[in-house]
Design an enzyme around this catalytic site. Structure first.
Site, mmCIF file in Angstrom:
data_model
loop_
_atom_site.group_PDB
_atom_site.id
_atom_site.type_symbol
_atom_site.label_atom_id
_atom_site.label_comp_id
_atom_site.label_asym_id
_atom_site.label_seq_id
_atom_site.Cartn_x
_atom_site.Cartn_y
_atom_site.Cartn_z
ATOM 1 N N GLU A 24 9.000 1.589 11.537
ATOM 2 C CA GLU A 24 10.018 2.640 11.559
ATOM 3 C C GLU A 24 9.276 3.963 11.581
ATOM 4 O O GLU A 24 8.648 4.340 10.592
ATOM 5 C CB GLU A 24 10.942 2.514 10.337
ATOM 6 C CG GLU A 24 12.220 3.339 10.468
ATOM 7 C CD GLU A 24 12.054 4.756 9.966
ATOM 8 O OE1 GLU A 24 11.697 5.631 10.792
ATOM 9 O OE2 GLU A 24 12.282 4.984 8.783
ATOM 10 N N GLU A 35 8.204 16.128 15.939
ATOM 11 C CA GLU A 35 8.815 15.967 14.627
ATOM 12 C C GLU A 35 8.148 16.925 13.635
ATOM 13 O O GLU A 35 6.966 16.796 13.327
ATOM 14 C CB GLU A 35 8.674 14.523 14.148
ATOM 15 C CG GLU A 35 9.439 14.242 12.875
ATOM 16 C CD GLU A 35 9.386 12.782 12.470
ATOM 17 O OE1 GLU A 35 10.364 12.296 11.887
ATOM 18 O OE2 GLU A 35 8.362 12.116 12.744
ATOM 19 N N LYS A 42 0.872 -1.187 0.000
ATOM 20 C CA LYS A 42 0.000 0.000 0.000
ATOM 21 C C LYS A 42 0.900 1.226 0.000
ATOM 22 O O LYS A 42 1.431 1.625 1.024
ATOM 23 C CB LYS A 42 -0.896 -0.012 1.229
ATOM 24 C CG LYS A 42 -2.246 0.738 1.047
ATOM 25 C CD LYS A 42 -2.118 2.228 0.853
ATOM 26 C CE LYS A 42 -1.945 2.959 2.162
ATOM 27 N NZ LYS A 42 -1.941 4.451 1.977
#
Length: 484
Positions: A253, A384, A177
């Site tokens: 990750e 982030e 995907k």
């Protein structure tokens, strides 16, 4: 070879989405529509998983291949990527906004990664075990099954090759995907896998959105493993989904807030441009970006001065031009998020030294931005940003900066510049990160394991043991007669 962005790739065929829906994909340079892409949903994921399950049957063509045959096919795939490297780089840059010069470099690097990972197909093996008593015991390493591979938008080609080749080298079958922002190169790579000789059903690519295609894949009871690269927030949802209908193996990750430490004895002629590249490359859209830059007190002012001068020289513009050094953000949502973080930085008291604004009204461009006097509790030092925003913090001692570097939920990467070997080794030992770089940054390759501590993820990609993430270990024990 046939490549059609308006269709899904299922069971080695190009097929329409069951719903007939499509979605637009854009060129980040000017926001124009590149193509309409087939929008996969639950019905399409079900078809893709069923195809992958058939291809994984013990008597299927794929499962009956020798490991060396898998290696040969995957090596041919890497050769085809090399053959079409220029086109792939152009397509990546067009859909992702990556500098064309960088895209060319990354595609060629990915060829080497594909070759290395393909070579692992016939390099893993089990063990014999000295059980007590009259018995012979050994282990088999066998593929886990159908794997759902969910890609990010910041590095579609290298991460497709990394995940897909590793899974196939282990003997698994996959449903991919791609990110909805960047589906084009995944579809093209699927056509190269077919050309390389991958049997039907082994590789399936279903573009779509998280709530439709993504959620259906992570919840599917016939999927044995999920590998995802992306945000921490989505990764946590995927881990939850992986345990709803069965117990999927998970590799995650999930990005980071990586600290880069500059000691008083650092060579600033190297440290300043390296620190800049570590945050401004790929427009800051890098999971290991050095987004917390800690500079020791004695050189702080000089470093900030040089960092600002460097940022002002960055040439922002058209990603296809060879003299451009920073391109656009990948989409408008990312652009707006970065601008919100910059506004928060100013509001919370960080000192804006340069940049901070959108460039133009078309395309998704942000000025290279440098903040000084950043404190650990500021939003720009904790969350982030995923954009070209350099946050510079001051510290006094190595002991202090290690504690501050570790004061985060993330733990993907870290770096240090120093001429003192002891300081470098102490930092490398005690910083909580899966990847540590000394007097450099982003030193990577397929031979080196990659992954994070804490909320930056689970498992490792790359390295000789990455294939273990796609294998199950089976113990076989045989009772032996006591006497001949």
């Amino acid at each position: 070879m046939y490549f059609n962005s308006k269709q899904l790739f299922i069971d080695n065929e190009w097929v329409d989405a069951k719903s007939g829906k499509t979605f637009d994909t854009y060129y980040p340079h000017d926001g124009s529509i590149i193509a309409k892409v087939a929008e996969g949903d639950k019905a399409d994921i079900d078809l893709a998983v069923a195809a992958a399950k058939r291809a994984f049957h013990r008597n299927s063509e794929w499962r009956l291949y020798d490991a060396s045959k898998r290696r040969e096919i995957l090596t041919k795939f890497a050769d085809l990527v090399a053959r079409d490297a220029s086109y792939l780089a152009e397509l990546e840059s067009y859909n992702n906004g990556m500098l064309l010069t960088m895209a060319n470099y990354i595609v060629n690097m990915s060829v080497g990664a594909g070759q290395y990972l393909a070579s692992l197909a016939d390099k893993y093996h089990g063990d014999t075990i000295p059980l007590d008593g009259e018995a012979f015991s050994y282990t088999l390493k066998q593929p886990v099954g159908v794997c759902g591979l969910i890609l990010p938008w910041n590095g579609p080609i290298p991460i497709f090759i990394n995940k897909v080749v590793t899974a196939l080298a282990a003997g698994c079958t996959v449903v991919v995907k791609p990110a909805e922002q960047t589906p084009l190169t995944a579809l093209y790579l699927a056509s190269l896998l077919k050309e390389a000789g991958i049997p039907a059903g082994v590789v399936n690519v279903v573009p779509g959105f998280g709530p439709g295609a993504g959620s259906s894949l992570t919840h599917h009871s016939d999927v044995a493993k999920i590998s995802f690269t992306g945000s921490r927030e989505v990764g946590m949802l995927i881990q939850q989904a992986a345990g709803v209908n069965n117990l999927k193996r998970v590799t995650l990750e999930l990005g980071g807030k990586s600290p880069l430490v500059i000691m008083n004895d650092a060579d600033l002629d190297i440290a300043v441009p390296t620190a800049a590249a570590a945050i401004f490359n790929l427009s800051g859209q890098v999971c290991v970006a050095a987004s917390r830059l800690y500079v020791q007190a004695d050189i702080y002012d000089e470093f900030v001065k040089r960092a600002v001068e460097h940022a002002k020289k960055i040439n922002v513009g058209d990603p296809t031009k060879s003299d451009t050094t920073q391109g656009p953000q990948t989409d408008e949502a990312t652009l707006n998020k970065i601008l919100e973080y910059i506004a928060l930085g100013k509001k919370e008291g960080a000192k804006l030294m340069t940049g901070g604004n959108r460039i133009g009204k078309t395309g998704y461009y942000v000025e290279p931005t440098v903040f000084a006097d950043v404190k650990d509790d500021m939003t720009i030092a904790r969350e982030e940003i995923f954009g070209p925003v350099q946050s510079i913090l001051k510290f006094n001692t190595l002991e202090e900066v290690i504690d501050r570097a570790n004061n985060t939920n993330y733990g993907l990467a870290a770096g240090i510049f120093t001429k003192n070997v002891n300081n470098a080794l102490q930092y490398a030992k005690h910083v909580e990160a899966g990847n540590v770089w000394i007097n450099g940054y982003l030193i990577i390759g397929p031979q080196a394991p990659f992954g994070g501590f804490k909320d930056s993820g689970l498992g490792r990609e790359n390295g000789k043991d990455c294939i273990e993430e796609y294998l199950e270990v089976k113990t076989v024990s045989i009772a032996l007669p006591k006497k001949f």
